[in-house]
Design a protein around this motif. Structure first.
Motif, PDB file in Angstrom:
ATOM      1  N   UNK A 115       1.124  -1.012  -0.555  1.00  0.00           N
ATOM      2  CA  UNK A 115      -0.149  -0.213   0.261  1.00  0.00           C
ATOM      3  C   UNK A 115       0.268   1.749  -0.117  1.00  0.00           C
ATOM      4  N   UNK A 116       1.860   1.320  -0.632  1.00  0.00           N
ATOM      5  CA  UNK A 116       2.813   2.172  -1.028  1.00  0.00           C
ATOM      6  C   UNK A 116       2.285   3.208  -2.463  1.00  0.00           C
ATOM      7  N   UNK A 117       2.723   4.337  -2.265  1.00  0.00           N
ATOM      8  CA  UNK A 117       2.295   5.111  -3.505  1.00  0.00           C
ATOM      9  C   UNK A 117       3.626   5.503  -4.776  1.00  0.00           C
ATOM     10  N   UNK A 118       3.848   4.850  -5.665  1.00  0.00           N
ATOM     11  CA  UNK A 118       4.351   5.512  -6.507  1.00  0.00           C
ATOM     12  C   UNK A 118       4.745   6.236  -7.981  1.00  0.00           C
ATOM     13  N   UNK A 119       5.010   6.998  -7.817  1.00  0.00           N
ATOM     14  CA  UNK A 119       4.380   7.352  -9.598  1.00  0.00           C
ATOM     15  C   UNK A 119       6.390   7.281 -10.136  1.00  0.00           C
ATOM     16  N   UNK A 120       6.176   7.236 -11.618  1.00  0.00           N
ATOM     17  CA  UNK A 120       6.874   7.197 -12.373  1.00  0.00           C
ATOM     18  C   UNK A 120       6.263   8.002 -13.398  1.00  0.00           C
ATOM     19  N   UNK A 121       7.190   8.672 -14.079  1.00  0.00           N
ATOM     20  CA  UNK A 121       7.642   9.571 -14.849  1.00  0.00           C
ATOM     21  C   UNK A 121       8.624   9.669 -16.160  1.00  0.00           C
ATOM     22  N   UNK A 122       8.147   9.976 -17.455  1.00  0.00           N
ATOM     23  CA  UNK A 122       9.283  10.381 -18.580  1.00  0.00           C
ATOM     24  C   UNK A 122       9.154  11.869 -18.899  1.00  0.00           C
ATOM     25  N   UNK A 123       9.795  12.296 -18.640  1.00  0.00           N
ATOM     26  CA  UNK A 123      10.148  13.316 -19.664  1.00  0.00           C
ATOM     27  C   UNK A 123      11.627  13.793 -20.278  1.00  0.00           C
ATOM     28  N   UNK A 124      11.351  14.132 -21.525  1.00  0.00           N
ATOM     29  CA  UNK A 124      12.550  14.465 -22.171  1.00  0.00           C
ATOM     30  C   UNK A 124      14.211  15.685 -21.734  1.00  0.00           C
ATOM     31  N   UNK A 125      15.191  14.851 -21.599  1.00  0.00           N
ATOM     32  CA  UNK A 125      16.121  15.280 -20.987  1.00  0.00           C
ATOM     33  C   UNK A 125      16.770  17.211 -21.742  1.00  0.00           C
ATOM     34  N   UNK A 126      15.995  17.693 -22.944  1.00  0.00           N
ATOM     35  CA  UNK A 126      16.436  18.599 -23.166  1.00  0.00           C
ATOM     36  C   UNK A 126      14.904  19.673 -22.592  1.00  0.00           C
ATOM     37  N   UNK A 163      10.657  19.804 -12.421  1.00  0.00           N
ATOM     38  CA  UNK A 163       9.351  19.483 -11.848  1.00  0.00           C
ATOM     39  C   UNK A 163       8.641  17.707 -10.918  1.00  0.00           C
ATOM     40  N   UNK A 164       8.614  17.137 -12.380  1.00  0.00           N
ATOM     41  CA  UNK A 164       8.419  15.346 -12.189  1.00  0.00           C
ATOM     42  C   UNK A 164       9.418  15.392 -11.912  1.00  0.00           C
ATOM     43  N   UNK A 165      10.801  14.754 -11.308  1.00  0.00           N
ATOM     44  CA  UNK A 165      11.597  14.174 -10.388  1.00  0.00           C
ATOM     45  C   UNK A 165      10.872  15.005  -9.221  1.00  0.00           C
ATOM     46  N   UNK A 166      10.964  16.158  -8.592  1.00  0.00           N
ATOM     47  CA  UNK A 166      11.001  16.622  -7.296  1.00  0.00           C
ATOM     48  C   UNK A 166       9.268  15.868  -6.847  1.00  0.00           C
ATOM     49  N   UNK A 167       8.294  15.561  -7.698  1.00  0.00           N
ATOM     50  CA  UNK A 167       6.843  14.917  -7.402  1.00  0.00           C
ATOM     51  C   UNK A 167       7.327  13.029  -7.032  1.00  0.00           C
ATOM     52  N   UNK A 168       7.963  12.740  -8.202  1.00  0.00           N
ATOM     53  CA  UNK A 168       8.050  11.708  -7.816  1.00  0.00           C
ATOM     54  C   UNK A 168       9.298  11.166  -6.821  1.00  0.00           C
ATOM     55  N   UNK A 181       0.899  17.910 -13.211  1.00  0.00           N
ATOM     56  CA  UNK A 181       1.746  16.678 -12.619  1.00  0.00           C
ATOM     57  C   UNK A 181       0.865  16.184 -11.550  1.00  0.00           C
ATOM     58  N   UNK A 182       0.722  17.166 -10.724  1.00  0.00           N
ATOM     59  CA  UNK A 182       0.698  16.536  -9.423  1.00  0.00           C
ATOM     60  C   UNK A 182      -1.401  16.493  -9.169  1.00  0.00           C
TER      61      UNK A 182
END
Length: 145
Positions: free
Chosen positions: A70-81, A88-93, A132-133
């Motif tokens: 019962x633990x939450x995990x967020x996965x995200x992809x975003x271009x390096x450029x 922002x995605x990394x902060x939330x992940x 994102x949130x």
């Protein structure tokens, strides 16, 4: 923002940003951008599971999971450029990982506005982080319904 609803890791991230001058906050955001975790192998071949966050200026895709503990995990992809969006995605992940669904849902919706970047980046970009949130919470509600 309700302090009691803010999990420790998100509070720590916010404190790190607020302790810096404006120009240094962008450097910290870049560090987060570089630290966006790679997708687990079992999700790399399943782009169909990921939802595009259309409010972001760059193509960002997310997927929420609640594990057997019962633990939450967020996965995200975003271009390096696209370091701002990726940051922002990394902060939330990183900030939401391992929390309970209740803790995630209790995160104040205005968290993105509270980390001190509203003067450093455009309102449109802050709106992207807010989206994102919001989408993460929506996916979580769908998975736990």
């Amino acid at each position: 923002m309700t302090e009691s609803a803010l999990p420790t890791q998100l509070a720590d991230i916010r404190e790190d940003f607020l302790a810096l001058e404006q120009r240094d906050r962008l450097l910290l955001l870049l560090e987060f951008s570089n630290d966006l975790p790679e997708l687990p192998e079992h999700y790399k071949d399943h782009p169909d599971l990921f939802e595009r966050v259309i409010e972001c200026q760059s193509p960002v895709f997310i997927f929420v999971e609640v594990d057997e503990e019962k633990k939450f995990h967020l996965y995200a992809t975003a271009p390096r450029e696209s370091p701002t969006t990726r940051g922002f995605a990394s902060i939330l992940v990183q900030g939401l990982d391992g929390l309970t669904p209740e803790q995630v849902l209790a995160v104040p919706d205005d968290y993105p506005q509270s980390i001190g970047l509203t003067e450093a980046v455009s309102p449109l970009r802050i709106r992207g982080m807010s989206a994102l949130l919001a989408r993460s919470k929506r996916q979580l509600r769908e998975r736990t319904a």
